[in-house]
Design an enzyme around this catalytic site. Structure first.
Site, PDB file in Angstrom:
ATOM      1  N   GLY A  20       0.797  -1.224   0.000  1.00 45.54           N
ATOM      2  CA  GLY A  20       0.000   0.000   0.000  1.00 45.54           C
ATOM      3  C   GLY A  20       0.829   1.274   0.000  1.00 45.54           C
ATOM      4  O   GLY A  20       0.418   2.289  -0.564  1.00 45.54           O
ATOM      5  N   ASN A  21       2.041   1.212   0.610  1.00 46.91           N
ATOM      6  CA  ASN A  21       2.844   2.436   0.674  1.00 46.91           C
ATOM      7  C   ASN A  21       3.338   2.865  -0.693  1.00 46.91           C
ATOM      8  O   ASN A  21       3.763   3.999  -0.874  1.00 46.91           O
ATOM      9  CB  ASN A  21       4.022   2.277   1.646  1.00 46.91           C
ATOM     10  CG  ASN A  21       5.024   1.242   1.165  1.00 46.91           C
ATOM     11  OD1 ASN A  21       4.651   0.210   0.647  1.00 46.91           O
ATOM     12  ND2 ASN A  21       6.292   1.530   1.344  1.00 46.91           N
ATOM     13  N   LYS A 138     -10.005 -10.151   5.539  1.00 45.49           N
ATOM     14  CA  LYS A 138      -9.100  -9.280   4.781  1.00 45.49           C
ATOM     15  C   LYS A 138      -9.494  -7.823   4.998  1.00 45.49           C
ATOM     16  O   LYS A 138     -10.559  -7.386   4.568  1.00 45.49           O
ATOM     17  CB  LYS A 138      -9.212  -9.646   3.297  1.00 45.49           C
ATOM     18  CG  LYS A 138      -8.475  -8.717   2.370  1.00 45.49           C
ATOM     19  CD  LYS A 138      -7.035  -9.076   2.285  1.00 45.49           C
ATOM     20  CE  LYS A 138      -6.237  -8.021   1.542  1.00 45.49           C
ATOM     21  NZ  LYS A 138      -4.843  -8.010   1.938  1.00 45.49           N
ATOM     22  N   LYS A 221      -2.829 -10.220  -2.038  1.00 45.66           N
ATOM     23  CA  LYS A 221      -1.938 -10.031  -3.183  1.00 45.66           C
ATOM     24  C   LYS A 221      -0.574 -10.692  -2.966  1.00 45.66           C
ATOM     25  O   LYS A 221       0.087 -11.065  -3.936  1.00 45.66           O
ATOM     26  CB  LYS A 221      -1.762  -8.544  -3.508  1.00 45.66           C
ATOM     27  CG  LYS A 221      -1.012  -7.727  -2.481  1.00 45.66           C
ATOM     28  CD  LYS A 221       0.336  -7.284  -2.963  1.00 45.66           C
ATOM     29  CE  LYS A 221       1.127  -6.486  -1.953  1.00 45.66           C
ATOM     30  NZ  LYS A 221       0.779  -6.415  -0.573  1.00 45.66           N
ATOM     31  N   LYS A 283       2.667 -12.042   4.111  1.00 43.26           N
ATOM     32  CA  LYS A 283       3.939 -11.755   3.413  1.00 43.26           C
ATOM     33  C   LYS A 283       4.948 -12.864   3.704  1.00 43.26           C
ATOM     34  O   LYS A 283       5.626 -13.372   2.802  1.00 43.26           O
ATOM     35  CB  LYS A 283       4.496 -10.392   3.851  1.00 43.26           C
ATOM     36  CG  LYS A 283       3.592  -9.233   3.483  1.00 43.26           C
ATOM     37  CD  LYS A 283       4.209  -7.913   3.877  1.00 43.26           C
ATOM     38  CE  LYS A 283       3.186  -6.789   3.899  1.00 43.26           C
ATOM     39  NZ  LYS A 283       2.182  -6.797   2.831  1.00 43.26           N
TER      40      LYS A 283
END
Ligand SMILES: NC(=O)OP(=O)(O)O
Length: 339
Positions: A20-21, A138, A221, A283
């Site tokens: 997102g960053n 989510k 993702k 992640k």
């Protein structure tokens, strides 16, 4: 111009998953200007890798963007018909993909490494009976105060508290089983494009009576990136985020950055509860899966250290090599992670 460490990356195929960053301002705001500025900055780092000779594929998150679309759906429901969540996911692939195409082509031209960038609307196959459909987990959209979240819950939405930052809506997030359009992404990559695929984890579809149908969900993702990376024959998967490393003992006095590690050690640490399910957990699981299934190297690193991470010199680096296992057991704790 930025440069993320030296060394040719010729012959490397790198999949970069942008968090997102890379697409929103540090305060999480997803205004068009904030998104464009964040993508512009991120593409400088990506262009450095391409200029160093790597074949690069990108994927990106869509949590903030898809959350905004759902709010628009609700606010406009009396005027225009709401559209399903898989449509929203596909819309975010197109808008973020288009912004990446513009910014990355500019950054590549500025480095004398011009080449086409293509963004592919991508579908991800999920199982209709995945337990994730019955347990929305989510987080999407931005944080809201509890009062506002409770008003939305009264309309049937599911929201969860996330500490001091507030509440976020949560939606179903089934396991990605297959990136259905990976073949097209591979063809674009082989033809010399930088390819953007499986954005937002891919638009989720199930197979029913021999046909594909969209479903109400948002695929993670990072997990989708691990699948796509293997299908593209990537040598390296880099998950670019807003922290330098995954941490063990995060939030405790024993918190330590995890530097070099192995897929097996990550599995043990995850089982011991070191990684939060809604943030670092997927992640870590994504880099673990990539290496455990035959990928050469995976890293979780800050966007600013993308180049170093791709070379195994920054971030949390997971490799299958025997030397790596020895270093992990010794608890190497230095910033210099050169091979
Ligand atoms: N789809 C997805 O995982 O998006 P975020 O990374 O923005 O949460």
């Amino acid at each position: 111009m930025t440069w993320n460490g030296g060394g040719s990356l010729s012959g490397e195929r790198i999949l970069i998953a942008l968090g997102g960053n890379a697409m929103t301002a540090p305060d999480g705001s997803a205004t068009p200007d904030a998104q464009a500025a964040a993508i512009e900055a991120a593409m400088g780092h990506v262009a450095d890798l391409v200029a160093a000779g790597a074949r690069v594929a990108l994927t990106h998150g869509n949590g903030p963007q898809v959350g905004n679309l759902l709010i628009k759906n609700r606010l406009a429901a009396g005027v225009v018909p709401p559209v399903p969540l898989d449509w929203c996911g596909a819309q975010t692939q197109a808008t973020v993909g288009m912004m990446i195409m513009n910014a990355l082509e500019r950054a590549l031209a500025a480095r004398g490494a011009a080449r086409p960038v293509a963004a592919l609307v991508t579908r991800t196959l999920v199982d209709a009976s995945d337990p994730g459909f019955g347990a929305p987990a989510k987080p999407i959209g931005r944080y809201f105060p509890e009062e506002q979240a409770r008003r939305s819950m009264a309309l049937g939405e599911v929201w969860r508290p996330f500490g001091e930052r507030g509440w976020r809506r949560v939606v179903a997030s089934p396991e990605p089983l297959e990136i259905l359009d990976a073949g097209a992404a591979a063809a674009l990559l082989d033809a010399g494009h930088v390819v953007v695929a499986a954005g937002g984890g891919g638009a989720p579809v199930v197979r029913r009576d021999g046909t594909l149908r969209g479903v109400e969900a948002v695929v993670d993702k990072d997990l989708a990136a691990a699948l796509l990376a293997r299908r593209l024959g990537a040598t390296t998967l880099v998950i670019a985020t807003d922290v330098e490393h995954a941490m063990t003992g995060f939030g405790t006095p024993r918190a330590r950055p995890l530097r070099r590690t192995t897929a097996a050690e990550l599995a043990e640490l995850a089982a011991a509860g070191h990684f939060a399910s809604g943030s670092m957990g997927p992640k870590v699981e994504a880099v673990r899966r990539f290496v455990a299934s035959g990928g050469r190297r995976a890293a979780i690193a800050s966007l600013a250290r993308l180049g170093d991470a791709a070379r195994g010199r920054a971030g949390t680096v997971v490799e299958a090599r025997a030397g790596t296992v020895v270093e992990a057991r010794r608890g190497v704790e230095t910033d210099d992670q050169s091979c």
